[in-house]
Design a protein around this motif. Structure first.
Motif, PDB file in Angstrom:
ATOM      1  N   LEU A   1      -5.790  -0.561   3.049  1.00 46.99           N
ATOM      2  CA  LEU A   1      -5.830   0.737   3.709  1.00 46.99           C
ATOM      3  C   LEU A   1      -6.560   1.787   2.888  1.00 46.99           C
ATOM      4  CD1 LEU A   1      -2.226   0.811   5.229  1.00 46.99           C
ATOM      5  CD2 LEU A   1      -4.354  -0.020   6.246  1.00 46.99           C
ATOM      6  N   ASP A   2      -6.658   1.589   1.577  1.00 43.59           N
ATOM      7  CA  ASP A   2      -7.428   2.533   0.768  1.00 43.59           C
ATOM      8  C   ASP A   2      -8.903   2.496   1.165  1.00 43.59           C
ATOM      9  OD1 ASP A   2      -7.486  -0.064  -0.156  1.00 43.59           O
ATOM     10  OD2 ASP A   2      -7.524   0.470  -2.279  1.00 43.59           O
ATOM     11  N   ARG A   3      -9.417   1.311   1.508  1.00 42.72           N
ATOM     12  CA  ARG A   3     -10.800   1.195   1.972  1.00 42.72           C
ATOM     13  C   ARG A   3     -10.985   1.906   3.309  1.00 42.72           C
ATOM     14  NH1 ARG A   3     -12.919  -4.518   2.716  1.00 42.72           N
ATOM     15  NH2 ARG A   3     -14.751  -3.277   3.300  1.00 42.72           N
ATOM     16  N   LEU A   4      -9.980   1.801   4.174  1.00 41.32           N
ATOM     17  CA  LEU A   4     -10.059   2.456   5.479  1.00 41.32           C
ATOM     18  C   LEU A   4     -10.076   3.974   5.321  1.00 41.32           C
ATOM     19  CD1 LEU A   4     -10.035   2.405   8.567  1.00 41.32           C
ATOM     20  CD2 LEU A   4      -7.533   2.187   8.475  1.00 41.32           C
ATOM     21  N   VAL A   5      -9.235   4.488   4.444  1.00 42.16           N
ATOM     22  CA  VAL A   5      -9.198   5.940   4.206  1.00 42.16           C
ATOM     23  C   VAL A   5     -10.555   6.425   3.714  1.00 42.16           C
ATOM     24  CG1 VAL A   5      -8.204   7.743   2.760  1.00 42.16           C
ATOM     25  CG2 VAL A   5      -6.715   6.033   3.794  1.00 42.16           C
ATOM     26  N   GLU A   6     -11.138   5.685   2.778  1.00 40.47           N
ATOM     27  CA  GLU A   6     -12.452   6.062   2.251  1.00 40.47           C
ATOM     28  C   GLU A   6     -13.524   5.994   3.336  1.00 40.47           C
ATOM     29  OE1 GLU A   6     -15.598   4.640  -1.251  1.00 40.47           O
ATOM     30  OE2 GLU A   6     -13.638   3.656  -1.043  1.00 40.47           O
ATOM     31  N   PHE A   7     -13.481   4.921   4.138  1.00 42.13           N
ATOM     32  CA  PHE A   7     -14.470   4.751   5.200  1.00 42.13           C
ATOM     33  C   PHE A   7     -14.365   5.858   6.250  1.00 42.13           C
ATOM     34  CE2 PHE A   7     -15.509   2.987   9.429  1.00 42.13           C
ATOM     35  CZ  PHE A   7     -16.846   2.661   9.229  1.00 42.13           C
ATOM     36  N   SER A   8     -13.145   6.308   6.549  1.00 47.96           N
ATOM     37  CA  SER A   8     -12.933   7.294   7.608  1.00 47.96           C
ATOM     38  C   SER A   8     -13.541   8.653   7.279  1.00 47.96           C
ATOM     39  CB  SER A   8     -11.435   7.458   7.883  1.00 47.96           C
ATOM     40  OG  SER A   8     -10.778   8.078   6.784  1.00 47.96           O
ATOM     41  N   GLU A   9     -13.755   8.927   6.014  1.00 52.96           N
ATOM     42  CA  GLU A   9     -14.251  10.241   5.614  1.00 52.96           C
ATOM     43  C   GLU A   9     -15.669  10.507   6.118  1.00 52.96           C
ATOM     44  OE1 GLU A   9     -13.793  10.303   1.404  1.00 52.96           O
ATOM     45  OE2 GLU A   9     -11.585  10.428   1.481  1.00 52.96           O
ATOM     46  N   ASP A  10     -16.491   9.469   6.246  1.00 56.60           N
ATOM     47  CA  ASP A  10     -17.878   9.646   6.694  1.00 56.60           C
ATOM     48  C   ASP A  10     -18.173   8.912   7.997  1.00 56.60           C
ATOM     49  OD1 ASP A  10     -18.597  11.131   4.337  1.00 56.60           O
ATOM     50  OD2 ASP A  10     -18.633   9.232   3.241  1.00 56.60           O
TER      51      ASP A  10
ATOM     52  N   TYR B   1       0.834  -1.202   0.000  1.00 53.87           N
ATOM     53  CA  TYR B   1       0.000   0.000   0.000  1.00 53.87           C
ATOM     54  C   TYR B   1       0.871   1.255   0.000  1.00 53.87           C
ATOM     55  CZ  TYR B   1      -3.037   3.739   1.617  1.00 53.87           C
ATOM     56  OH  TYR B   1      -3.703   4.942   1.738  1.00 53.87           O
ATOM     57  N   HIS B   2       1.914   1.242   0.803  1.00 49.97           N
ATOM     58  CA  HIS B   2       2.759   2.433   0.938  1.00 49.97           C
ATOM     59  C   HIS B   2       3.410   2.822  -0.396  1.00 49.97           C
ATOM     60  CE1 HIS B   2       5.640   5.306   2.393  1.00 49.97           C
ATOM     61  NE2 HIS B   2       6.642   4.555   1.996  1.00 49.97           N
ATOM     62  N   PHE B   3       3.897   1.854  -1.121  1.00 57.53           N
ATOM     63  CA  PHE B   3       4.570   2.182  -2.372  1.00 57.53           C
ATOM     64  C   PHE B   3       3.591   2.674  -3.437  1.00 57.53           C
ATOM     65  CE2 PHE B   3       7.871  -0.849  -0.679  1.00 57.53           C
ATOM     66  CZ  PHE B   3       8.763   0.161  -0.358  1.00 57.53           C
ATOM     67  N   ASN B   4       2.304   2.355  -3.280  1.00 60.67           N
ATOM     68  CA  ASN B   4       1.282   2.887  -4.179  1.00 60.67           C
ATOM     69  C   ASN B   4       0.717   4.219  -3.694  1.00 60.67           C
ATOM     70  OD1 ASN B   4       1.191   0.807  -6.179  1.00 60.67           O
ATOM     71  ND2 ASN B   4       0.112  -0.501  -4.711  1.00 60.67           N
ATOM     72  N   HIS B   5       0.874   4.492  -2.390  1.00 66.77           N
ATOM     73  CA  HIS B   5       0.373   5.739  -1.798  1.00 66.77           C
ATOM     74  C   HIS B   5       1.447   6.330  -0.881  1.00 66.77           C
ATOM     75  CE1 HIS B   5      -3.729   4.721  -3.159  1.00 66.77           C
ATOM     76  NE2 HIS B   5      -3.405   3.491  -2.819  1.00 66.77           N
ATOM     77  N   PRO B   6       2.580   6.718  -1.413  1.00 68.64           N
ATOM     78  CA  PRO B   6       3.693   7.174  -0.572  1.00 68.64           C
ATOM     79  C   PRO B   6       3.404   8.450   0.197  1.00 68.64           C
ATOM     80  CG  PRO B   6       4.134   7.629  -2.889  1.00 68.64           C
ATOM     81  CD  PRO B   6       2.904   6.785  -2.853  1.00 68.64           C
ATOM     82  N   GLU B   7       2.359   9.166  -0.184  1.00 69.15           N
ATOM     83  CA  GLU B   7       2.040  10.433   0.484  1.00 69.15           C
ATOM     84  C   GLU B   7       1.311  10.235   1.814  1.00 69.15           C
ATOM     85  OE1 GLU B   7      -1.641   9.124  -1.419  1.00 69.15           O
ATOM     86  OE2 GLU B   7       0.462   9.145  -2.057  1.00 69.15           O
ATOM     87  N   GLN B   8       0.751   9.021   2.037  1.00 73.51           N
ATOM     88  CA  GLN B   8      -0.040   8.745   3.242  1.00 73.51           C
ATOM     89  C   GLN B   8       0.869   8.300   4.398  1.00 73.51           C
ATOM     90  OE1 GLN B   8      -3.558   8.825   4.208  1.00 73.51           O
ATOM     91  NE2 GLN B   8      -2.375   8.608   6.098  1.00 73.51           N
TER      92      GLN B   8
END
Length: 370
Positions: free
Chosen positions: A322-331, A225-232
């Motif tokens: 973790l991409d699902r978690l980020v999306e879920f956390s928004e609402d 996940y990190h290497f696909n989303h290094p900004e997180q």
């Protein structure tokens, strides 16, 4: 009253429960005379337990579960074979447990899901009553709702849970939410036992994802996940042997050795929390209002995650998505009734334990079939 604790040594949850309950008992004028901890070759006593428990600690050899070759989920076949080979050592441990109970002067034994406690009471029959504490005893409750998993695995989970509590006078089932008691099996539903430190934290909304992995094999998912989303930003805690206090992979990814103070600090300030679905840390996240991604590592955690999701803790997954978690956390909307439920824990638990000597110790074998 004098209490003796027997604690299963796998994972951190039983340790934090024992520390918290000892503090409650001391605060209410009781005494913990001794703590017996089941140990295995794959785990060592965590530093936070040694630092915080007040009573003398003694250890004994106990059954444990082995992870798969990928160091992720529990491997049932390997675990059974390993424990059969060590059966003579477990028989000696049962004799030791019986001896310590007889010599401790305790009025009540409290069992934190240690298998050999139930077997000791079955075959060696100590005369001191014992009470079982753990969220696992909810799996025996007539109204507990299970996930759609292998019927055989669920049957074995319930069978194992019964073995840990044969002959007990009471089962105190820690639960995410209120439920009616199940008097047929002497199950009293009580709130989670959370560490006192959690109540002094002031949660903040940070930008990083906090996480815990009981088996280090899941680190590959986090790295991917990190290497696909290094900004997180990511801060994950793990139980990896010989790992440094902090292993900084990149500016935005760090793996931390398990540390109770540091773990809660990161929990209080995170955006969201990802975990292998251990009961205690999910409860801590819920109390602090943090959305949770739960990745079960064995059938017990499958049940934890399903129950926690129903209680509003978060979402389930087969890997650290973790991409699902980020999306879920928004609402995400926290379950604030959970906070009131947890805050009633000390009153309810002390009340139940002070009544525990009023119950006569039931015969071990018939109690198993009730």
């Amino acid at each position: 009253m004098k209490f003796l604790f027997i604690v299963q040594g796998e994972g951190r949850g039983h340790f934090t429960q024992a520390i918290t309950l000892e503090e409650m008992l001391l605060k209410n004028g009781h005494e913990v005379v001794e703590v017996l901890v089941g140990k295995s070759s794959s785990r060592s006593l965590p530093g936070f337990f040694n630092r915080n428990i007040k009573a003398p600690v003694k250890r004994f050899i106990s059954p444990n579960f082995l992870p798969s070759a990928q160091n992720k989920r529990v491997h049932l076949g390997r675990s059974v074979a390993y424990n059969l080979l060590h059966l003579p050592a477990y028989l000696k441990s049962m004799q030791y447990i019986k001896q310590r109970i007889d010599e401790s002067g305790a009025d009540v034994v409290i069992n934190f899901y240690e298998l050999l406690t139930g077997l000791t009471y079955t075959f060696l029959r100590p005369r001191i009553p014992y009470v079982c504490i753990g969220h696992q005893y909810l799996f025996l409750h007539k109204d507990f709702e299970f996930p759609r998993k292998s019927p055989f695995s669920l049957m074995m989970l319930r069978f194992f849970t019964r073995l840990t509590s044969i002959g007990c006078s009471k089962r105190l089932a820690l639960s995410f939410s209120k439920m009616d008691d199940d008097m047929h099996l002497n199950i009293k539903v009580v709130p989670p036992l959370l560490r006192r430190e959690i109540f002094s934290l002031q949660p903040k909304q940070g930008d990083y994802i906090h996480g815990y992995m009981v088996n280090a094999g899941y680190a590959d998912h986090v790295l991917s996940y990190h290497f696909n989303h290094p900004e997180q930003p990511l801060h994950f805690f793990w139980d990896k042997p010989d790992a440094p206090e902090e292993m900084q992979v990149t500016e935005n990814l760090s793996f931390h050795a398990l540390n109770d103070v540091k773990f809660l600090e990161y929990m209080s300030g995170c955006r969201a929390y990802a975990t292998t679905a251990g009961f205690e840390s999910v409860c801590e996240a819920m109390y602090l209002g943090k959305p949770v991604l739960m990745v079960p590592a064995h059938i017990e955690q499958d049940c934890n995650a399903y129950d926690a999701a129903r209680a509003g803790a978060g979402i389930m997954a087969d890997s650290f998505e973790l991409d699902r978690l980020v999306e879920f956390s928004e609402d995400y909307i926290p379950n604030r009734s959970f906070v009131y439920w947890v805050n009633s824990c000390e009153r309810l638990l002390i009340e139940e334990l002070e009544k525990s000597t009023d119950h006569r110790l039931t015969l071990a074998i018939p109690a198993f079939f009730n």
